[in-house]
Write a protein that holds these residues in place. Structure first.
Motif, PDB file in Angstrom:
ATOM      1  N   GLN A  43      -0.621 -17.762  -7.134  1.00 29.67           N
ATOM      2  CA  GLN A  43      -1.059 -18.044  -5.769  1.00 29.67           C
ATOM      3  C   GLN A  43      -2.254 -17.029  -5.992  1.00 29.67           C
ATOM      4  O   GLN A  43      -2.330 -15.954  -6.665  1.00 29.67           O
ATOM      5  CB  GLN A  43      -0.266 -17.753  -4.562  1.00 29.67           C
ATOM      6  N   ASN A  45      -5.379 -15.260  -3.561  1.00 29.57           N
ATOM      7  CA  ASN A  45      -5.755 -14.968  -2.137  1.00 29.57           C
ATOM      8  C   ASN A  45      -7.095 -14.326  -1.955  1.00 29.57           C
ATOM      9  O   ASN A  45      -7.411 -13.459  -3.143  1.00 29.57           O
ATOM     10  CB  ASN A  45      -4.686 -14.073  -1.312  1.00 29.57           C
ATOM     11  N   ARG A  55      -4.716  -2.465   5.338  1.00 35.70           N
ATOM     12  CA  ARG A  55      -3.842  -3.474   5.288  1.00 35.70           C
ATOM     13  C   ARG A  55      -2.525  -2.923   4.436  1.00 35.70           C
ATOM     14  O   ARG A  55      -2.797  -2.490   3.302  1.00 35.70           O
ATOM     15  CB  ARG A  55      -4.364  -4.654   4.742  1.00 35.70           C
ATOM     16  N   GLY A  56      -1.318  -3.107   5.036  1.00 37.60           N
ATOM     17  CA  GLY A  56      -0.288  -2.808   4.022  1.00 37.60           C
ATOM     18  C   GLY A  56       0.606  -1.854   4.899  1.00 37.60           C
ATOM     19  O   GLY A  56       0.421  -1.448   6.176  1.00 37.60           O
ATOM     20  N   HIS A  58       2.596  -3.696   2.097  1.00 34.24           N
ATOM     21  CA  HIS A  58       3.668  -4.705   1.949  1.00 34.24           C
ATOM     22  C   HIS A  58       4.332  -5.195   0.766  1.00 34.24           C
ATOM     23  O   HIS A  58       3.651  -4.865  -0.391  1.00 34.24           O
ATOM     24  CB  HIS A  58       2.640  -6.160   2.288  1.00 34.24           C
ATOM     25  N   GLN A  66       6.556 -10.211  -5.804  1.00 32.60           N
ATOM     26  CA  GLN A  66       5.196 -10.502  -6.505  1.00 32.60           C
ATOM     27  C   GLN A  66       4.723  -9.578  -6.995  1.00 32.60           C
ATOM     28  O   GLN A  66       4.407  -8.345  -6.526  1.00 32.60           O
ATOM     29  CB  GLN A  66       4.324 -11.035  -5.125  1.00 32.60           C
ATOM     30  N   LYS A  68       0.815  -8.506  -8.506  1.00 30.56           N
ATOM     31  CA  LYS A  68      -0.352  -8.859  -7.976  1.00 30.56           C
ATOM     32  C   LYS A  68      -1.566  -7.964  -8.758  1.00 30.56           C
ATOM     33  O   LYS A  68      -1.410  -6.849  -9.136  1.00 30.56           O
ATOM     34  CB  LYS A  68      -0.300  -8.097  -6.679  1.00 30.56           C
ATOM     35  N   HIS A 114       2.616  -2.515  -1.414  1.00 30.13           N
ATOM     36  CA  HIS A 114       1.172  -2.519  -1.757  1.00 30.13           C
ATOM     37  C   HIS A 114       0.295  -2.311  -0.530  1.00 30.13           C
ATOM     38  O   HIS A 114       0.617  -3.108   0.629  1.00 30.13           O
ATOM     39  CB  HIS A 114       0.605  -3.652  -2.607  1.00 30.13           C
ATOM     40  N   GLY A 115      -0.963  -1.902  -0.385  1.00 28.39           N
ATOM     41  CA  GLY A 115      -1.716  -1.812   0.520  1.00 28.39           C
ATOM     42  C   GLY A 115      -3.357  -1.029   0.188  1.00 28.39           C
ATOM     43  O   GLY A 115      -3.334  -0.651  -0.884  1.00 28.39           O
ATOM     44  N   PHE A 116      -4.065  -1.343   1.068  1.00 32.15           N
ATOM     45  CA  PHE A 116      -5.352  -0.822   0.731  1.00 32.15           C
ATOM     46  C   PHE A 116      -6.245  -0.458   2.183  1.00 32.15           C
ATOM     47  O   PHE A 116      -5.959  -0.967   3.048  1.00 32.15           O
ATOM     48  CB  PHE A 116      -6.349  -1.818  -0.085  1.00 32.15           C
ATOM     49  N   TYR A 127      -6.727 -11.465  -4.597  1.00 35.13           N
ATOM     50  CA  TYR A 127      -5.736 -11.059  -5.345  1.00 35.13           C
ATOM     51  C   TYR A 127      -5.015 -12.158  -5.731  1.00 35.13           C
ATOM     52  O   TYR A 127      -4.607 -13.090  -5.243  1.00 35.13           O
ATOM     53  CB  TYR A 127      -4.699  -9.706  -5.049  1.00 35.13           C
ATOM     54  N   GLU A 138       8.941 -11.696   3.328  1.00 35.42           N
ATOM     55  CA  GLU A 138       8.056 -10.779   3.606  1.00 35.42           C
ATOM     56  C   GLU A 138       8.593  -9.481   4.133  1.00 35.42           C
ATOM     57  O   GLU A 138       9.202  -9.659   5.347  1.00 35.42           O
ATOM     58  CB  GLU A 138       6.954 -11.385   4.370  1.00 35.42           C
ATOM     59  N   LYS A 162       0.987  -6.491  13.413  1.00 29.44           N
ATOM     60  CA  LYS A 162       2.202  -6.625  12.584  1.00 29.44           C
ATOM     61  C   LYS A 162       2.282  -5.175  11.798  1.00 29.44           C
ATOM     62  O   LYS A 162       3.240  -4.643  11.750  1.00 29.44           O
ATOM     63  CB  LYS A 162       2.045  -7.662  11.555  1.00 29.44           C
ATOM     64  N   ASP A 163       1.163  -4.812  11.354  1.00 30.90           N
ATOM     65  CA  ASP A 163       1.074  -3.567  10.347  1.00 30.90           C
ATOM     66  C   ASP A 163       1.566  -2.340  11.335  1.00 30.90           C
ATOM     67  O   ASP A 163       2.081  -1.117  10.799  1.00 30.90           O
ATOM     68  CB  ASP A 163      -0.080  -3.227   9.463  1.00 30.90           C
TER      69      ASP A 163
HETATM   70  C1  LIG Z   1      -0.279 -12.970   2.661  1.00 28.17           C
HETATM   71  C2  LIG Z   1      -0.576 -14.246   3.386  1.00 28.17           C
HETATM   72  C3  LIG Z   1      -0.690 -14.587   4.696  1.00 28.17           C
HETATM   73  N1  LIG Z   1      -0.635 -15.657   5.187  1.00 28.17           N
HETATM   74  C4  LIG Z   1      -1.077 -15.792   6.640  1.00 28.17           C
HETATM   75  C5  LIG Z   1       0.150 -15.194   7.473  1.00 28.17           C
HETATM   76  C6  LIG Z   1      -0.647 -14.588   8.782  1.00 28.17           C
HETATM   77  O1  LIG Z   1      -0.876 -15.656   9.702  1.00 28.17           O
HETATM   78  C7  LIG Z   1      -2.157 -14.365   8.008  1.00 28.17           C
HETATM   79  C8  LIG Z   1      -2.466 -13.084   7.807  1.00 28.17           C
HETATM   80  O2  LIG Z   1      -1.321 -12.468   7.011  1.00 28.17           O
HETATM   81  P1  LIG Z   1      -1.230 -10.935   7.132  1.00 28.17           P
HETATM   82  O3  LIG Z   1      -1.671 -10.246   8.205  1.00 28.17           O
HETATM   83  O4  LIG Z   1       0.206 -10.756   6.311  1.00 28.17           O
HETATM   84  O5  LIG Z   1      -2.444 -10.628   5.813  1.00 28.17           O
HETATM   85  P2  LIG Z   1      -2.519  -9.170   5.048  1.00 28.17           P
HETATM   86  O6  LIG Z   1      -2.332  -7.935   5.884  1.00 28.17           O
HETATM   87  O7  LIG Z   1      -3.900  -9.402   4.570  1.00 28.17           O
HETATM   88  O8  LIG Z   1      -1.628  -9.334   3.965  1.00 28.17           O
HETATM   89  C9  LIG Z   1      -1.721  -8.809   2.636  1.00 28.17           C
HETATM   90  O9  LIG Z   1      -2.045  -7.396   2.571  1.00 28.17           O
HETATM   91  C10 LIG Z   1      -2.210  -7.188   1.373  1.00 28.17           C
HETATM   92  C11 LIG Z   1      -2.178  -5.495   1.328  1.00 28.17           C
HETATM   93  C12 LIG Z   1      -1.023  -7.489   0.118  1.00 28.17           C
HETATM   94  O10 LIG Z   1      -0.483  -6.730  -0.650  1.00 28.17           O
HETATM   95  C13 LIG Z   1      -0.750  -8.853   0.367  1.00 28.17           C
HETATM   96  O11 LIG Z   1       0.229  -9.091  -0.295  1.00 28.17           O
HETATM   97  C14 LIG Z   1      -0.754  -9.524   1.633  1.00 28.17           C
HETATM   98  O12 LIG Z   1       0.592  -8.959   2.032  1.00 28.17           O
HETATM   99  O13 LIG Z   1      -2.265 -15.167   6.789  1.00 28.17           O
HETATM  100  C15 LIG Z   1      -0.569 -16.918   4.356  1.00 28.17           C
HETATM  101  O14 LIG Z   1      -0.661 -18.067   5.018  1.00 28.17           O
HETATM  102  N2  LIG Z   1      -0.317 -16.761   3.247  1.00 28.17           N
HETATM  103  C16 LIG Z   1      -0.219 -15.705   2.537  1.00 28.17           C
HETATM  104  O15 LIG Z   1      -0.043 -15.465   1.276  1.00 28.17           O
END
Ligand SMILES: Cc1cn([C@H]2C[C@H](O)[C@@H](COP(=O)(O)OP(=O)(O)O[C@H]3O[C@@H](C)C(=O)[C@@H](O)[C@H]3O)O2)c(=O)[nH]c1=O
Length: 177
Positions: A43, A45, A55-56, A58, A66, A68, A114-116, A127, A138, A162-163
């Motif tokens: 995948q 993203n 973000r993180g 996660h 995963q 990444k 992981h986060g940033f 990523y 998750e 969520k975070d």
């Molecule tokens: C990560 C992800 C989210 N989503 C959806 C779920 C949610 O409604 C929306 C936003 O998701 P999140 O808030 O989790 O997105 P985000 O906070 O950007 O999540 C990401 O953060 C970084 C730090 C990572 O390491 C990634 O692996 C991932 O966890 O997108 C997907 O459909 N597919 C995906 O692969």
């Protein structure tokens, strides 16, 4: 060879740089080559974040864990990883790495959270992941967990709901024990 790869203090974490070919049109860069990083991705993203976003942290539980490859497309981020591998000599340790577009990428294998944090005006981060997203697998850890004591570059972050509500490290570890 267009790439340099350096393994950082936490075993398995790879800082990757790729040669930038400039010409009168702009520039060209390779991002990933299987002969250099022998990883199969499932995948890819892409996220956009404004300055001061965190973000993180996660991760996904096995068997959905995963690896990444983190690629900043624009901007500058502080990337953070935490070693969740129970048998690792660096278990529970974290690492902060500055990643700048066109200059650096990071490979984070399975077994890390992981986060940033976004340090520039904004950042586009792409990523590639070795497993597909699975909302049931998750998991996360609160970015500012006092036990982890991560020196985040952003002190008043913009977070998702969520975070903001992620559990602390001690609860995560207890659940996994
Ligand atoms: C990560 C992800 C989210 N989503 C959806 C779920 C949610 O409604 C929306 C936003 O998701 P999140 O808030 O989790 O997105 P985000 O906070 O950007 O999540 C990401 O953060 C970084 C730090 C990572 O390491 C990634 O692996 C991932 O966890 O997108 C997907 O459909 N597919 C995906 O692969």
């Amino acid at each position: 060879m267009n790439f340099t790869i350096e393994e950082l203090e936490l075993p398995g974490i790879l800082l990757i740089t790729s040669k930038l070919f400039r010409d009168n049109r702009g520039h060209f860069q390779e991002i990933f080559k299987n002969s250099v990083l022998n990883v199969e991705f499932q995948q890819c993203n892409f996220s956009f974040s404004q300055k001061d976003v965190i973000r993180g942290l996660h991760y996904q539980e096995p068997p959905n864990a995963q690896g990444k490859l983190i690629v900043p497309i624009t901007g500058h981020v502080q990337d953070v990883v935490v070693d969740l591998r129970k048998n690792s000599p660096t278990f529970s340790q974290h690492l902060c790495v500055e990643l700048k577009c066109q200059e650096s990428m990071l490979y984070v294998p399975e077994g890390f959270a992981h986060g940033f944090a976004v340090k520039s005006e904004s950042a586009h981060v792409m990523y590639m992941c070795t497993q597909e997203y699975n909302p049931n697998a998750e998991r996360g850890i609160k970015y500012n967990d006092p036990q982890l004591d991560i020196p985040w570059a952003v002190t008043q972050p913009i977070l998702s709901t969520k975070d903001s509500n992620l559990p602390l490290w001690q609860h995560v570890i207890r659940e996994q024990a």
